[in-house]
Design an enzyme around this catalytic site. Structure first.
Site, PDB file in Angstrom:
ATOM      1  N   ASP A  36       0.852  -1.191   0.000  1.00  0.00           N
ATOM      2  CA  ASP A  36       0.000   0.000   0.000  1.00  0.00           C
ATOM      3  C   ASP A  36       0.889   1.243   0.000  1.00  0.00           C
ATOM      4  OD1 ASP A  36      -2.340   1.456  -0.004  1.00  0.00           O
ATOM      5  OD2 ASP A  36      -2.548   1.425   2.180  1.00  0.00           O
TER       6      ASP A  36
ATOM      7  N   TYR B 176       1.166   5.725  -0.514  1.00  0.00           N
ATOM      8  CA  TYR B 176       0.779   6.905   0.277  1.00  0.00           C
ATOM      9  C   TYR B 176       0.982   8.108  -0.635  1.00  0.00           C
ATOM     10  CZ  TYR B 176       0.923   9.606   4.739  1.00  0.00           C
ATOM     11  OH  TYR B 176       0.694  10.447   5.806  1.00  0.00           O
TER      12      TYR B 176
ATOM     13  N   HIS C 186      -3.741  13.940   1.002  1.00  0.00           N
ATOM     14  CA  HIS C 186      -3.911  13.000   2.116  1.00  0.00           C
ATOM     15  C   HIS C 186      -2.691  13.019   3.036  1.00  0.00           C
ATOM     16  CE1 HIS C 186      -4.959   9.405   4.376  1.00  0.00           C
ATOM     17  NE2 HIS C 186      -3.773   8.893   4.088  1.00  0.00           N
TER      18      HIS C 186
ATOM     19  N   ARG D 172       1.169  14.876  13.376  1.00  0.00           N
ATOM     20  CA  ARG D 172       2.422  15.547  13.778  1.00  0.00           C
ATOM     21  C   ARG D 172       2.244  17.059  13.648  1.00  0.00           C
ATOM     22  NH1 ARG D 172       3.582  11.396  10.385  1.00  0.00           N
ATOM     23  NH2 ARG D 172       3.697  12.828   8.631  1.00  0.00           N
TER      24      ARG D 172
ATOM     25  N   GLU E 287     -10.271   3.889   3.950  1.00  0.00           N
ATOM     26  CA  GLU E 287      -9.374   4.600   3.047  1.00  0.00           C
ATOM     27  C   GLU E 287      -9.799   4.230   1.629  1.00  0.00           C
ATOM     28  OE1 GLU E 287      -5.243   3.946   4.144  1.00  0.00           O
ATOM     29  OE2 GLU E 287      -5.409   5.494   5.696  1.00  0.00           O
TER      30      GLU E 287
ATOM     31  N   GLU F  93      -9.242   3.853  -2.079  1.00  0.00           N
ATOM     32  CA  GLU F  93      -8.010   3.715  -2.858  1.00  0.00           C
ATOM     33  C   GLU F  93      -8.288   3.007  -4.181  1.00  0.00           C
ATOM     34  OE1 GLU F  93      -4.609   2.376  -0.726  1.00  0.00           O
ATOM     35  OE2 GLU F  93      -5.333   3.108   1.219  1.00  0.00           O
TER      36      GLU F  93
ATOM     37  N   ASP G 280      -9.055   0.260   2.307  1.00  0.00           N
ATOM     38  CA  ASP G 280      -8.033  -0.107   3.286  1.00  0.00           C
ATOM     39  C   ASP G 280      -8.543   0.295   4.669  1.00  0.00           C
ATOM     40  OD1 ASP G 280      -5.657  -0.616   4.640  1.00  0.00           O
ATOM     41  OD2 ASP G 280      -4.737   1.273   4.020  1.00  0.00           O
TER      42      ASP G 280
ATOM     43  N   ARG H 279      -7.681   3.816  13.547  1.00  0.00           N
ATOM     44  CA  ARG H 279      -6.767   4.945  13.773  1.00  0.00           C
ATOM     45  C   ARG H 279      -6.157   4.953  15.160  1.00  0.00           C
ATOM     46  NH1 ARG H 279      -5.666   5.902   8.663  1.00  0.00           N
ATOM     47  NH2 ARG H 279      -7.506   6.507   7.458  1.00  0.00           N
TER      48      ARG H 279
ATOM     49  N   GLN I 178      -3.430   2.407  15.108  1.00  0.00           N
ATOM     50  CA  GLN I 178      -2.385   2.898  14.204  1.00  0.00           C
ATOM     51  C   GLN I 178      -1.540   3.981  14.875  1.00  0.00           C
ATOM     52  OE1 GLN I 178      -4.015   4.592  10.615  1.00  0.00           O
ATOM     53  NE2 GLN I 178      -2.030   5.122   9.756  1.00  0.00           N
TER      54      GLN I 178
ATOM     55  N   TYR J 271       2.492   2.935  15.186  1.00  0.00           N
ATOM     56  CA  TYR J 271       3.150   3.103  13.884  1.00  0.00           C
ATOM     57  C   TYR J 271       4.586   3.616  13.937  1.00  0.00           C
ATOM     58  CZ  TYR J 271       2.957   8.204  13.168  1.00  0.00           C
ATOM     59  OH  TYR J 271       3.166   9.552  13.232  1.00  0.00           O
TER      60      TYR J 271
ATOM     61  N   LYS K 179      -4.112  -1.953  10.368  1.00  0.00           N
ATOM     62  CA  LYS K 179      -4.497  -2.097   8.961  1.00  0.00           C
ATOM     63  C   LYS K 179      -4.763  -3.551   8.563  1.00  0.00           C
ATOM     64  CE  LYS K 179      -3.238   2.123   7.398  1.00  0.00           C
ATOM     65  NZ  LYS K 179      -4.064   2.995   6.552  1.00  0.00           N
TER      66      LYS K 179
ATOM     67  N   THR L  72      -8.645  -5.892   4.272  1.00  0.00           N
ATOM     68  CA  THR L  72      -8.596  -4.955   3.151  1.00  0.00           C
ATOM     69  C   THR L  72      -9.595  -5.472   2.124  1.00  0.00           C
ATOM     70  OG1 THR L  72      -6.221  -4.639   3.546  1.00  0.00           O
ATOM     71  CG2 THR L  72      -7.094  -3.857   1.439  1.00  0.00           C
TER      72      THR L  72
ATOM     73  N   THR M   5      -4.640   6.353   0.146  1.00  0.00           N
ATOM     74  CA  THR M   5      -5.906   7.084   0.200  1.00  0.00           C
ATOM     75  C   THR M   5      -5.923   8.197  -0.831  1.00  0.00           C
ATOM     76  OG1 THR M   5      -5.897   6.693   2.568  1.00  0.00           O
ATOM     77  CG2 THR M   5      -7.469   8.324   1.736  1.00  0.00           C
TER      78      THR M   5
ATOM     79  N   GLU N 183      -9.839  12.465   7.831  1.00  0.00           N
ATOM     80  CA  GLU N 183      -9.688  13.769   7.168  1.00  0.00           C
ATOM     81  C   GLU N 183     -11.021  14.509   7.091  1.00  0.00           C
ATOM     82  OE1 GLU N 183      -6.877  13.437   3.529  1.00  0.00           O
ATOM     83  OE2 GLU N 183      -7.621  11.423   3.961  1.00  0.00           O
TER      84      GLU N 183
HETATM   85 MN    MN Z   1      -4.012   2.877   2.804  1.00  0.00          MN
END
Ligand code: MN
Length: 401
Positions: free
Chosen positions: A110, A112, A117, A126, A183, A185, A217, A221, A224, A228, A237, A241, A329, A343
């Site tokens: 997967d 990014y 996104h 962050r 997500e 995708e 996906d 959260r 994650q 992560y 994740k 899927t 995403t 989001e």
């Molecule tokens: Mn994804």
């Protein structure tokens, strides 16, 4: 023109011809092609053993000449009245079939690759740092996911449990995710394998990739966010899927090819795509309990699938038939173009209001999410992708809880 009476607005005309795996009650899964609201039983029609294996892999492994040959044979049989008698008996109404996972997934990667996104997630996770990490505009960031939990559209989404620690907690806890998300995708399916130690150059993309499906996906959260750092996505994740059952051939998407958005700076040689870029004008739609909540534009993706493939094999990693790599995403610049709830609700701080007056931050048990898509086809037609859907169900009881 086909001897079939195809609806004018079908996304499944002669220019599409997506492949999938289907069964009818009491029969074994086999390959089929979608045409209008019908499925042509490829095994019964052709007696090609590749089409009775219960996955597309055997056929996909044959390579691009065979893919083009089947496409040509199908068009001939569906247009020439002389072939009607040898074709019509093998058509089944799509509402009478059960669809299965189209491909035995070998490896799942997967990416990014949506700038919007990545910037949104960077700002949320962050807030005190630059939203994009310094590597983001130099390479398509990705991670290896779990191939064995890629399942076909309609598979129930059992709410995952796991370890999480919210900022208010002193210590981590274990329990059902409270921040289950989607997500939206686009996935790319590899047919032709490659040799270990040999990179696949960007121009060889259509020699290896057969086609395109839709991917959800599903993402927890809270799991994650806690797990992560520093190695990336893992249990948040890997629980499921979902993919759409129809794989749209790349050959059906010639009219959808576009140049990707301008890049910030020159990319390294193996990622250069100035001559034949593989941006695709696919418009996704995300519906929550039947109400459209977003229309993510795939044409806005910063990195194309051809660049992703060149990058993931750039170290000599071999491709296998059935490899699936997803775009990441898809989010556009506008609010209602974002491809995830984190989001759309800005990490839960700005809940979405639905038509019935209820609000959502993350998914509730019973929620149904459906992602569909279409792209321009030749002569003003549309290429349909069908849909990938799933209903969230409560966690199952485990020994621990
Ligand atoms: Mn994804």
């Amino acid at each position: 023109m086909s001897w079939l009476d195809l609806p004018a607005d079908t996304g499944f005309g002669l220019d599409n011809l997506p492949l999938g795996v289907f069964s009818t009650p009491g029969t074994e899964p086999r390959s089929g092609v979608r045409i209008g609201d019908l499925v042509l039983d490829l095994w019964a029609w052709s007696h090609d053993e590749d089409h009775r294996t219960g996955s597309l892999n055997a056929f996909l492994a044959r390579g691009p000449e065979r893919w083009a040959q089947l496409r040509s044979e199908l068009r001939g049989s569906l247009t020439d009245e002389a072939h009607r008698g040898g074709t019509e008996p093998f058509l089944v109404p799509v509402d009478q079939v059960e669809m299965h996972l189209p491909v035995e997934v070998a490896d799942y990667v997967d990416f990014y690759s949506s700038r919007q996104h990545a910037e949104n997630i960077g700002r949320i996770f962050r807030p005190d740092a630059e939203p994009l990490t310094p590597n983001w505009t130099h390479l398509p960031i990705g991670y290896h996911g779990r191939a064995g939990t890629v399942r076909v559209s309609g598979t129930p989404v059992v709410r995952p449990s796991g370890q999480r620690r919210s900022p208010a907690d002193d210590a981590p806890t274990f329990g059902p995710s409270e921040r289950l998300d989607i997500e939206a995708e686009v996935g790319f399916v590899v047919g032709t394998p490659s040799a270990l130690g040999e990179a696949v150059p960007l121009r060889a993309f259509p020699d290896h990739v057969f086609g395109v499906c839709l991917v959800n996906d599903w993402s927890a959260r809270d799991l994650q966010a806690w797990e992560y750092v520093p190695l990336g996505p893992f249990l948040g994740k890997s629980f499921l899927t979902s993919v759409s059952p129809w794989v749209v051939p790349l050959a059906a998407l010639e009219a959808a090819r576009v140049a990707p958005p301008p890049r910030d700076h020159t990319v390294l040689h193996y990622l250069e795509d100035d001559e034949h870029p593989w941006g695709l004008d696919i418009t996704l739609e995300v519906a929550l309990n039947g109400e459209r909540i977003s229309r993510p534009p795939f044409r806005e993706m910063y990195w194309t699938a051809a660049q992703q493939l060149a990058h993931l094999t750039g170290n000599g990693a071999a491709l296998r038939t059935g490899d699936l790599f997803a775009s990441g995403t898809v989010s556009g610049p506008e609010l209602r173009q974002r491809g995830s709830l984190i989001e759309l609700s800005w990490n839960g701080r700005e809940p979405l209001t639905l038509a019935d007056g209820s609000t959502r931050t993350f998914l509730e048990d019973g929620d149904v999410v459906t992602i569909s898509a279409s792209a321009p086809g030749p002569g003003g037609s549309r290429i349909g992708f069908g849909e990938v859907t799933g209903r969230v169900v409560p966690p199952r009881h485990t020994l621990s809880g």
